[in-house]
Design an enzyme around this catalytic site. Sequence first.
Site, PDB file in Angstrom:
ATOM      1  N   ASP A  59       0.781  -1.105  -0.074  1.00  0.00           N
ATOM      2  CA  ASP A  59       0.047  -0.005  -0.148  1.00  0.00           C
ATOM      3  C   ASP A  59       0.873   1.290  -0.056  1.00  0.00           C
ATOM      4  O   ASP A  59       0.549   2.211   0.758  1.00  0.00           O
ATOM      5  CB  ASP A  59      -0.934   0.086   1.226  1.00  0.00           C
ATOM      6  CG  ASP A  59      -2.101   1.187   1.119  1.00  0.00           C
ATOM      7  OD1 ASP A  59      -2.307   1.360   0.291  1.00  0.00           O
ATOM      8  OD2 ASP A  59      -2.263   1.716   2.509  1.00  0.00           O
TER       9      ASP A  59
ATOM     10  N   ASN B  39       2.449   7.035   3.369  1.00  0.00           N
ATOM     11  CA  ASN B  39       2.982   5.902   4.131  1.00  0.00           C
ATOM     12  C   ASN B  39       4.713   6.190   4.140  1.00  0.00           C
ATOM     13  O   ASN B  39       5.426   5.198   4.285  1.00  0.00           O
ATOM     14  CB  ASN B  39       2.736   4.456   3.521  1.00  0.00           C
ATOM     15  CG  ASN B  39       1.556   4.144   3.847  1.00  0.00           C
ATOM     16  OD1 ASN B  39       0.734   4.641   4.962  1.00  0.00           O
ATOM     17  ND2 ASN B  39       0.712   3.380   2.978  1.00  0.00           N
TER      18      ASN B  39
ATOM     19  N   ASP C 165       4.000   1.425   7.892  1.00  0.00           N
ATOM     20  CA  ASP C 165       2.588   0.902   7.678  1.00  0.00           C
ATOM     21  C   ASP C 165       2.592  -0.435   6.750  1.00  0.00           C
ATOM     22  O   ASP C 165       2.156  -0.380   5.691  1.00  0.00           O
ATOM     23  CB  ASP C 165       1.523   1.841   7.174  1.00  0.00           C
ATOM     24  CG  ASP C 165       0.110   1.323   7.272  1.00  0.00           C
ATOM     25  OD1 ASP C 165      -0.204   0.405   8.100  1.00  0.00           O
ATOM     26  OD2 ASP C 165      -0.607   1.702   6.573  1.00  0.00           O
TER      27      ASP C 165
END
Length: 96
Positions: free
Chosen positions: A35, A40, A53
Amino acid sequence: PLYRAELSDPEKVLDAILGTMRIAYVYCKGLTHGDLSQFNVLVSKDEDVRVIDWPQATRDEDVLIGDVTRILSFFEKEYSLERDLEEVLDYVKGYS
């Protein structure tokens, strides 16, 4: 976060992100973030990079392509910094 950072050297930051991706992929046997985006990635005032993350990390090559594409798109849009997707994928996979 990267999306709010004012980078003086965006190429250095992009290289650091790609280097982190390479370490995960090569040394962790194909691990990819899953992701990865400008949301992030943390960037310090000295432009040191931390990718955060990782709970959704996976070993799916299609996901790797998506992660790389999102990061490259962000740097192209925000900093007019273009990279060839195939060359970046080769680098992240440890082929170059």
